[in-house]
Design an enzyme around this catalytic site. Structure first.
Site, PDB file in Angstrom:
ATOM      1  N   PHE A 141       1.047  -1.282  -0.083  1.00 44.63           N
ATOM      2  CA  PHE A 141      -0.187  -0.027   0.031  1.00 44.63           C
ATOM      3  C   PHE A 141       0.771   1.160   0.165  1.00 44.63           C
ATOM      4  O   PHE A 141       1.660   1.333   0.847  1.00 44.63           O
ATOM      5  CB  PHE A 141      -1.000  -0.088   1.049  1.00 44.63           C
ATOM      6  CG  PHE A 141      -1.952   1.299   1.202  1.00 44.63           C
ATOM      7  CD1 PHE A 141      -2.864   1.206   0.305  1.00 44.63           C
ATOM      8  CD2 PHE A 141      -1.663   2.507   1.547  1.00 44.63           C
ATOM      9  CE1 PHE A 141      -4.044   2.313   0.184  1.00 44.63           C
ATOM     10  CE2 PHE A 141      -2.298   3.680   1.691  1.00 44.63           C
ATOM     11  CZ  PHE A 141      -3.630   3.396   0.782  1.00 44.63           C
ATOM     12  N   ASP A 227       9.394   3.155   2.064  1.00 49.34           N
ATOM     13  CA  ASP A 227       8.097   3.873   2.347  1.00 49.34           C
ATOM     14  C   ASP A 227       7.703   3.597   3.852  1.00 49.34           C
ATOM     15  O   ASP A 227       7.339   2.456   4.307  1.00 49.34           O
ATOM     16  CB  ASP A 227       6.925   3.368   1.442  1.00 49.34           C
ATOM     17  CG  ASP A 227       5.557   4.164   1.827  1.00 49.34           C
ATOM     18  OD1 ASP A 227       5.684   4.920   2.835  1.00 49.34           O
ATOM     19  OD2 ASP A 227       4.567   3.811   1.160  1.00 49.34           O
ATOM     20  N   LYS A 268       2.170  11.143   7.409  1.00 51.07           N
ATOM     21  CA  LYS A 268       1.379  10.927   8.329  1.00 51.07           C
ATOM     22  C   LYS A 268       1.726  11.639   9.634  1.00 51.07           C
ATOM     23  O   LYS A 268       1.610  12.720   9.845  1.00 51.07           O
ATOM     24  CB  LYS A 268       1.265   9.303   8.713  1.00 51.07           C
ATOM     25  CG  LYS A 268       0.466   8.553   7.354  1.00 51.07           C
ATOM     26  CD  LYS A 268      -0.296   7.433   7.750  1.00 51.07           C
ATOM     27  CE  LYS A 268      -1.354   6.996   6.543  1.00 51.07           C
ATOM     28  NZ  LYS A 268      -0.979   5.972   5.798  1.00 51.07           N
TER      29      LYS A 268
HETATM   30  C1  LIG Z   1      -0.935   6.011   4.329  1.00 52.88           C
HETATM   31  C2  LIG Z   1       0.236   5.446   3.501  1.00 52.88           C
HETATM   32  C3  LIG Z   1       0.446   6.145   2.249  1.00 52.88           C
HETATM   33  C4  LIG Z   1      -0.339   7.242   1.661  1.00 52.88           C
HETATM   34  O1  LIG Z   1      -0.495   8.490   2.437  1.00 52.88           O
HETATM   35  P1  LIG Z   1      -1.744   9.291   2.093  1.00 52.88           P
HETATM   36  O2  LIG Z   1      -1.368  10.749   3.270  1.00 52.88           O
HETATM   37  O3  LIG Z   1      -3.087   8.943   2.602  1.00 52.88           O
HETATM   38  O4  LIG Z   1      -1.685   9.764   0.567  1.00 52.88           O
HETATM   39  C5  LIG Z   1       1.610   5.709   1.338  1.00 52.88           C
HETATM   40  N1  LIG Z   1       2.320   4.684   2.028  1.00 52.88           N
HETATM   41  C6  LIG Z   1       2.076   4.250   3.269  1.00 52.88           C
HETATM   42  C7  LIG Z   1       2.958   2.935   3.790  1.00 52.88           C
HETATM   43  C8  LIG Z   1       1.034   4.461   3.921  1.00 52.88           C
HETATM   44  O5  LIG Z   1       0.522   3.679   5.094  1.00 52.88           O
END
Ligand SMILES: *Cc1c(COP(=O)(O)O)cnc(C)c1O
Length: 418
Positions: A141, A227, A268
């Site tokens: 994700f 990520d 986040k």
């Molecule tokens: C939430 C998330 C994203 C995307 O972040 P948004 O602010 O919702 O666009 C990307 N990578 C990971 C691992 C995430 O948990």
């Protein structure tokens, strides 16, 4: 009609139906708690998908944001602003990378990393500009843009949104042999991975997966892209999940268990949930391949974001959130294990720090996990199922031991009702 019903009906009638929330309408938050419009108090066990690691409405963040909002909020990057340079320096020192590129959402930061990787691939590695392949993992994700969902393996995220962006190869997660094989292709320029797959259901790979994958990328002259939008900023018991069990507690003496990504993606909790702030970090040889006018964002690097992000990271250090997440995480998993040992309803607990999940003993398309979450809410704790029969537990990292044990009793009591 209750206020809850009225407000849900309003969203349902006038809002797009792209989410399926639990039937709880929240209007106030403080630390580990949130309150709904009926005045009911809950423990927040999702933390806005790990954006609120510092707790709701942290006073240092509220004060910082309020002050800056009264002074200057947005200039665009057509001009310099007085806060961005301070943020860049703070981030560079905090995470030990030469440079930072600020964006807003996590998906934008992922897009930025992918563009950086392609630019580097073409200009530095010398891969044909019409080629260049980035390896990603099954069940990933990384966000919701058209490019990102092009390599999603979730039909809900992907289907119907084609045509898809080419240039990605999906391999199984936690599979070094598959990575080794994929890296044989000389057109590969990057490997992007979540150190723990959050949305997939908190999938924790083998301890040697991340360090070995990074080394394999290095040997193949391929960028290792982490990520850490969800796993970063103390969530898994260290500043970053790639820190492994490093005990430097974020002052980053870079002990040997640290795996250094070539590109690090954060979002986040970078703002403690105050404001959308994301960032990409890399050293000069990669970051400077993007030159003026070649990438940007109207809001990226604005003064409010810059101030709030610095404050959010100060809270992480000042309140020892990584250490607290590590300690409470161990307690939580051992308490869940105790429950598992005496019941058939839950088959497994897994996770790291305060990013954990339990697996419910039912089929992925059953409603059991959803029903448990509805009951948990009635009993004063908010969590959400992910992938059917999995429930993720990710409270704010400012939680105390006593509060955690209170939550364990709520979970135990709720499970006993099934
Ligand atoms: C939430 C998330 C994203 C995307 O972040 P948004 O602010 O919702 O666009 C990307 N990578 C990971 C691992 C995430 O948990």
């Amino acid at each position: 009609m209750t206020r809850t019903d009225e407000l849900i009906a309003l969203e349902d009638k006038y809002g797009a139906h792209n989410y399926h929330p639990l039937p709880v309408v929240l209007e106030k938050g403080d630390g580990v708690f949130v309150w709904d419009v009926e005045g009911k108090k809950y423990y927040d066990f999702l933390s806005a998908y790990s954006a609120v690691n510092q707790g709701h409405c942290h006073p240092h963040l509220v004060e910082t944001m309020t002050k800056q909002a009264q002074k200057l909020t947005l200039t665009s990057r057509a001009f310099y602003n007085a806060e961005l340079g301070k943020f860049d320096k703070f981030m560079s020192e905090y995470f030990a990378f030469d440079k930072v590129l600020p964006m807003n959402s996590g998906a934008e930061a992922v897009e930025t990393a992918l563009k950086l990787c392609r630019k580097w691939g073409h200009e530095v590695k010398g891969v044909n500009p019409a080629a260049g392949k980035i390896i990603v993992c099954d069940q990933n994700f990384h966000g919701r843009t058209t490019t990102i969902i092009s390599f999603s393996s979730d039909p809900d995220a992907k289907d119907g949104y084609g045509p898809y962006t080419p240039g990605f190869e999906v391999i199984p997660y936690n599979d070094l042999a598959a990575l080794k094989n994929a890296l044989k292709d000389e057109e590969v320029i990057g490997f992007m991975v979540e150190p723990i797959q959050g949305e997939a259901g908190v999938m924790v790979p083998d301890a040697d997966y991340i360090p070995k994958a990074a080394q394999m990328c290095k040997d193949a002259n391929v960028l290792f892209i982490a990520d850490e939008v969800q796993t970063g900023i103390a969530r898994t018991g260290s500043l970053l999940a790639v820190c492994g069990n490093c005990s430097c507690e974020n002052k980053c003496e870079r002990q040997e268990s640290y795996t250094r990504p070539d590109i690090l993606i954060l979002g986040k909790a970078l703002s403690g949930g105050m404001y959308p702030v994301s960032a990409v970090l890399a050293d000069d040889d990669i970051m400077l391949t993007i030159r003026p006018g070649q990438h940007g964002s109207t809001f990226g690097g604005n003064p409010v974001a810059a101030q709030v992000a610095i404050a959010a990271l100060e809270v992480v250090s000042d309140e020892n959130l990584a250490q607290n997440a590590r300690k409470l995480g161990e307690m939580f998993r051992s308490e869940m294990q105790r429950i598992i040992d005496s019941s058939d309803l839950v088959t497994k607990v897994r996770g790291k720090g305060l990013l954990n999940a339990i697996v419910i003993n039912d089929t992925p398309d059953s409603k059991t996990a959803w029903n448990i979450c509805v009951k948990l809410a009635e009993n004063g704790l908010l969590a959400k199922p992910t992938h059917g029969n999995i429930i993720r537990f990710a409270p704010p990292l400012v939680m105390t031991e006593e509060q955690l044990m209170d939550c364990v009793s709520i979970i135990e009591k709720t499970l006993s009702e099934f």
